[in-house]
Structure formats: structure tokens, C-alpha cells
Design a protein around this motif. Structure first.
Motif, short mmCIF file in Angstrom:
data_model
loop_
_atom_site.label_atom_id
_atom_site.label_comp_id
_atom_site.label_asym_id
_atom_site.label_seq_id
_atom_site.Cartn_x
_atom_site.Cartn_y
_atom_site.Cartn_z
N ILE A 1 11.11 39.16 -12.61
CA ILE A 1 12.18 39.56 -11.71
C ILE A 1 13.38 38.65 -11.88
O ILE A 1 13.23 37.42 -12.02
CB ILE A 1 11.68 39.51 -10.24
CG1 ILE A 1 10.55 40.51 -10.06
CG2 ILE A 1 12.81 39.76 -9.27
CD1 ILE A 1 9.89 40.46 -8.72
N HIS A 2 14.56 39.25 -11.89
CA HIS A 2 15.82 38.51 -11.93
C HIS A 2 16.43 38.55 -10.54
O HIS A 2 16.58 39.62 -9.95
CB HIS A 2 16.80 39.11 -12.94
CG HIS A 2 18.12 38.43 -12.94
ND1 HIS A 2 18.34 37.28 -13.66
CD2 HIS A 2 19.28 38.71 -12.30
CE1 HIS A 2 19.59 36.90 -13.46
NE2 HIS A 2 20.18 37.74 -12.63
N ILE A 3 16.80 37.38 -10.02
CA ILE A 3 17.43 37.26 -8.71
C ILE A 3 18.90 36.91 -8.94
O ILE A 3 19.21 35.95 -9.64
CB ILE A 3 16.74 36.18 -7.86
CG1 ILE A 3 15.27 36.54 -7.66
CG2 ILE A 3 17.45 36.01 -6.52
CD1 ILE A 3 14.44 35.44 -7.04
N ASP A 4 19.80 37.68 -8.35
CA ASP A 4 21.23 37.45 -8.55
C ASP A 4 21.69 36.10 -8.00
O ASP A 4 22.51 35.43 -8.62
CB ASP A 4 22.06 38.56 -7.90
CG ASP A 4 21.88 39.90 -8.59
OD1 ASP A 4 21.41 39.93 -9.75
OD2 ASP A 4 22.22 40.93 -7.97
N GLU A 5 21.14 35.71 -6.85
CA GLU A 5 21.55 34.46 -6.23
C GLU A 5 20.88 33.27 -6.92
O GLU A 5 19.75 33.38 -7.39
CB GLU A 5 21.17 34.44 -4.74
CG GLU A 5 21.92 35.44 -3.89
CD GLU A 5 21.42 36.86 -4.02
OE1 GLU A 5 22.18 37.76 -3.63
OE2 GLU A 5 20.31 37.09 -4.51
#
Length: 73
Positions: A6-10
């Protein structure tokens, strides 16, 4: 066992990384959560086979105010 990346923007600081890992580890079916302080936007979650688990993880992140996307499953 299955895994989802998963990639988290923050960007997460050390405190947020630790609390996020602890929260996810308490979810049913999750066996391991890997968060790298050198890559604070990415994480890998290992879980028992459960068809809806990746979406449950994204929902949990969303409830924390995080914007995330599945990179690989």
C-alpha cells in the motif's frame, strides 16, 4: 498467507508509523505489518486468506484520515 503493498500519500513520522502498525496488527486476519522509516509512504501487510482484507485495510487507513492506494496484492 497473502500480502498487500500500500502507498500512503501522507508522510508518516516515527510516532504515526508505530501507532499505525499497532492498530493494524490488532485487526483480524493480519499477521504482520512492515513500515520502513526510509520509505514512509509505503507499507506491506501480510494477512491470512480473506477475500476482502485489502479493502478493510484501506477503510481503516481512511478512517485515520490517510489517503492510500493498493500498489500490489
Amino acid at each position: 498467507m497473502n500480502a498487500v503493498c500500500i502507498h500512503i500519500d501522507e508522510e508518516l513520522n516515527l510516532g504515526k508509523i508505530g501507532s499505525l502498525k499497532e492498530e493494524l496488527m490488532h485487526m483480524p486476519f493480519i499477521n504482520n505489518v512492515e513500515l520502513n522509516t526510509k520509505m514512509p509512504h509505503d507499507m506491506m501487510v501480510e494477512f491470512d486468506a480473506h477475500h476482502n482484507m485489502p479493502m478493510m485495510i484501506l477503510t481503516r487507513l481512511s478512517r485515520r484520515g490517510l489517503h492510500s492506494d493498493i500498489m500490489a496484492c
